[in-house]
Design a protein around this motif. Structure first.
Motif, short mmCIF file in Angstrom:
data_model
loop_
_atom_site.label_atom_id
_atom_site.label_comp_id
_atom_site.label_asym_id
_atom_site.label_seq_id
_atom_site.Cartn_x
_atom_site.Cartn_y
_atom_site.Cartn_z
N VAL A 54 -41.73 -9.59 -27.99
CA VAL A 54 -41.28 -10.17 -26.72
C VAL A 54 -40.25 -11.27 -26.97
O VAL A 54 -40.29 -11.95 -27.98
CB VAL A 54 -42.46 -10.72 -25.91
CG1 VAL A 54 -43.27 -9.60 -25.33
CG2 VAL A 54 -43.34 -11.61 -26.75
N ARG B 80 -37.69 -14.48 -25.07
CA ARG B 80 -37.70 -15.46 -23.99
C ARG B 80 -37.04 -14.91 -22.72
O ARG B 80 -37.44 -15.26 -21.62
CB ARG B 80 -36.98 -16.73 -24.44
CG ARG B 80 -37.88 -17.64 -25.22
CD ARG B 80 -37.12 -18.76 -25.87
NE ARG B 80 -38.03 -19.48 -26.74
CZ ARG B 80 -38.73 -20.55 -26.37
NH1 ARG B 80 -38.60 -21.02 -25.16
NH2 ARG B 80 -39.54 -21.16 -27.20
N LEU C 11 -37.13 -11.79 -21.64
CA LEU C 11 -38.11 -10.93 -20.98
C LEU C 11 -39.12 -11.79 -20.23
O LEU C 11 -39.50 -11.50 -19.09
CB LEU C 11 -38.82 -10.07 -22.03
CG LEU C 11 -39.86 -9.09 -21.51
CD1 LEU C 11 -39.20 -7.96 -20.74
CD2 LEU C 11 -40.69 -8.51 -22.63
N ARG C 12 -39.54 -12.88 -20.86
CA ARG C 12 -40.50 -13.78 -20.24
C ARG C 12 -39.94 -14.35 -18.94
O ARG C 12 -40.63 -14.41 -17.93
CB ARG C 12 -40.84 -14.92 -21.21
CG ARG C 12 -41.98 -15.78 -20.72
CD ARG C 12 -42.26 -16.90 -21.66
NE ARG C 12 -41.19 -17.89 -21.65
CZ ARG C 12 -41.27 -19.05 -22.28
NH1 ARG C 12 -42.33 -19.35 -22.99
NH2 ARG C 12 -40.29 -19.91 -22.25
N ILE D 27 -39.92 -11.82 -16.15
CA ILE D 27 -41.27 -11.58 -15.62
C ILE D 27 -41.72 -12.72 -14.72
O ILE D 27 -42.36 -12.50 -13.70
CB ILE D 27 -42.25 -11.39 -16.80
CG1 ILE D 27 -41.97 -10.07 -17.48
CG2 ILE D 27 -43.70 -11.44 -16.35
CD1 ILE D 27 -42.54 -9.97 -18.85
N LEU D 28 -41.38 -13.94 -15.12
CA LEU D 28 -41.90 -15.11 -14.40
C LEU D 28 -41.43 -15.20 -12.95
O LEU D 28 -42.19 -15.67 -12.11
CB LEU D 28 -41.52 -16.38 -15.16
CG LEU D 28 -42.46 -16.77 -16.30
CD1 LEU D 28 -41.96 -18.00 -17.01
CD2 LEU D 28 -43.88 -17.01 -15.79
N LEU E 222 -43.45 -12.96 -10.53
CA LEU E 222 -44.85 -13.40 -10.65
C LEU E 222 -45.06 -14.70 -9.87
O LEU E 222 -46.03 -14.82 -9.10
CB LEU E 222 -45.19 -13.59 -12.14
CG LEU E 222 -46.63 -13.95 -12.46
CD1 LEU E 222 -47.54 -12.78 -12.17
CD2 LEU E 222 -46.78 -14.35 -13.92
N MET F 48 -41.63 -4.92 -11.72
CA MET F 48 -41.63 -5.58 -13.03
C MET F 48 -42.85 -5.12 -13.85
O MET F 48 -42.75 -4.83 -15.04
CB MET F 48 -41.65 -7.10 -12.80
CG MET F 48 -41.76 -7.95 -14.02
SD MET F 48 -43.45 -8.20 -14.56
CE MET F 48 -44.13 -9.13 -13.23
N LEU G 7 -42.90 -3.05 -17.38
CA LEU G 7 -43.64 -3.60 -18.52
C LEU G 7 -44.69 -2.61 -19.02
O LEU G 7 -44.90 -2.45 -20.22
CB LEU G 7 -44.32 -4.89 -18.06
CG LEU G 7 -44.50 -6.00 -19.07
CD1 LEU G 7 -43.16 -6.44 -19.64
CD2 LEU G 7 -45.20 -7.18 -18.43
#
Lengths: 173, 197
Positions: free
Chosen positions: A96, A98, A100-101, A104-105, A108, A140, A144
């Motif tokens: 993973v 940063r 991608l993070r 996603i955030l 979410l 998303m 994933l």
């Protein structure tokens, strides 16, 4: 193959959500009862928070519908469109990043904030907005999920090959 | 699959917690929008990232999430089955009533076929099997997603921590883990050398 199975399963979930409407058209309410019974543990099924088609309430609320549709669209997008048109492929043992993070955030946080404010009674967001946030998050999540499942298959295949090689090297075969 | 020794702990804790919270009356309100399934998956991924000594990959997150979802789903299905058998008569009555309420619009020959199918569907054993399969499916998918989100969010942070720890170990290696036979300082020797005069 497994990705196709995943798409089929998420597609079947969506078909089940629309089953009450189909049952109404066919004139078999017992099927609608079965569908409501199956989704009852996973959704509040409040009529004022759910979409209706031909006067028949769907099995889940607007947010859940968005999530399920988004998951299906996400897996479909990852499995078909991303590979065919953008040739995006998960490498073996995807790590993973940063970026991608951060991707996603955003959906979410949107769905969590909307859910919290609604449950606390601060706001009462309309159905289409819940559906939109749910779809964003679901898309998303589906993407994933596709990535994770493909990576898992590659990892297990690699493990199998390594196992065979070590067996050959030790003279078992 | 480099962190295989940490899989069991992650999915067992998360799965059992997820299943218990989904089944306990009162707490099961958290099942709304699959909240316990997402959170169970998140927990399993977090435990894996926290305890792993090597970088966690997406596939590993998916595997841990899948198993925690299956364990949670099985526990939830068992609890549901117990409560279902207590009120099975009510369900049969509801299904029969629902079917007969639509009987007037359907031709009699088709009605007979549908009635047979409905009797089959409303059989508690079959209904329970359908329900169990469905619950396992939803639990597994949602938990996998939760775990993958967890890995995607927490892994960069834990990877940084691991890297810092490794660097620290390398810098302080002689002080922290003195290798027998190797001299770090003069005083480490059991028999210090005599100073040459």
């Amino acid at each position: 193959m497994f990705l196709l199975l995943l798409q089929a399963l998420t597609g079947a979930l969506i078909l089940l959500i629309y089953l009450p409407v189909i049952a109404f058209w066919l004139g078999i309410p017992a099927l609608a009862h079965l569908a409501y019974f199956l989704f009852a543990p996973f959704c509040h099924q409040l009529p004022e928070r759910s979409f209706h088609i031909s006067g028949v309430q769907l099995c889940v609320c607007a947010r859940c519908l968005g999530i399920y549709l988004g998951i299906f669209a996400g897996t479909l997008f990852y499995g078909v469109i991303a590979k065919v048109f953008f040739s995006l492929k998960a490498e073996k043992g995807t790590k993973v990043s940063r970026t991608l993070r951060n991707i996603i955030l955003i959906p979410l946080l949107l769905i969590v904030i909307d859910g919290l404010l609604n449950s606390l009674g601060v706001i009462n967001s309309p159905g289409w907005l819940r559906f939109l946030f749910g779809t964003g998050f679901g898309f998303m999540a589906g993407w994933l999920l596709g990535m994770g499942v493909e990576d898992l298959i590659k990892l297990s295949a690699d493990r199998g090959v390594r196992g065979k090689n070590s067996a050959c090297a030790s003279g078992v075969n | 699959m480099e962190n295989r020794e940490h899989y069991l702990k992650s999915f067992l804790i998360a799965g059992l917690l997820m299943g218990a919270l989904s089944s306990i009356p009162g707490f099961n309100l958290g099942n709304c929008c699959c909240l316990w399934q997402w959170l169970g998956g998140l927990l399993s991924g977090w435990i894996l990232c926290r305890s792993a000594k090597k970088p966690v990959q997406m596939g590993e997150g998916a595997l841990v999430g899948l198993f925690s979802g299956l364990i949670g789903g099985m526990l939830f299905s068992l609890m549901s089955a117990m409560s279902f058998y207590m009120g099975a008569g009510d369900w049969n009555a509801t299904m029969t009533e629902a079917f007969h309420s639509s009987g007037s619009e359907i031709p009699p020959e088709i009605q007979e076929v549908i009635e047979q199918a409905m009797q089959w569907i409303s059989h508690p054993g079959l209904l329970l099997s359908i329900g169990m399969f469905f619950f396992l499916l939803v639990f597994a998918i949602m938990s996998m997603i939760g775990s993958l989100i967890s890995v995607a969010i927490f892994e960069p942070r834990f990877a940084l921590k691991r890297m810092r720890q490794e660097m620290k170990l390398k810098v302080n290696a002689p002080e922290q883990f003195p290798v027998p036979g190797l001299m770090n300082r003069e005083s480490d020797l059991i028999f210090p050398r005599k100073k040459e005069e």
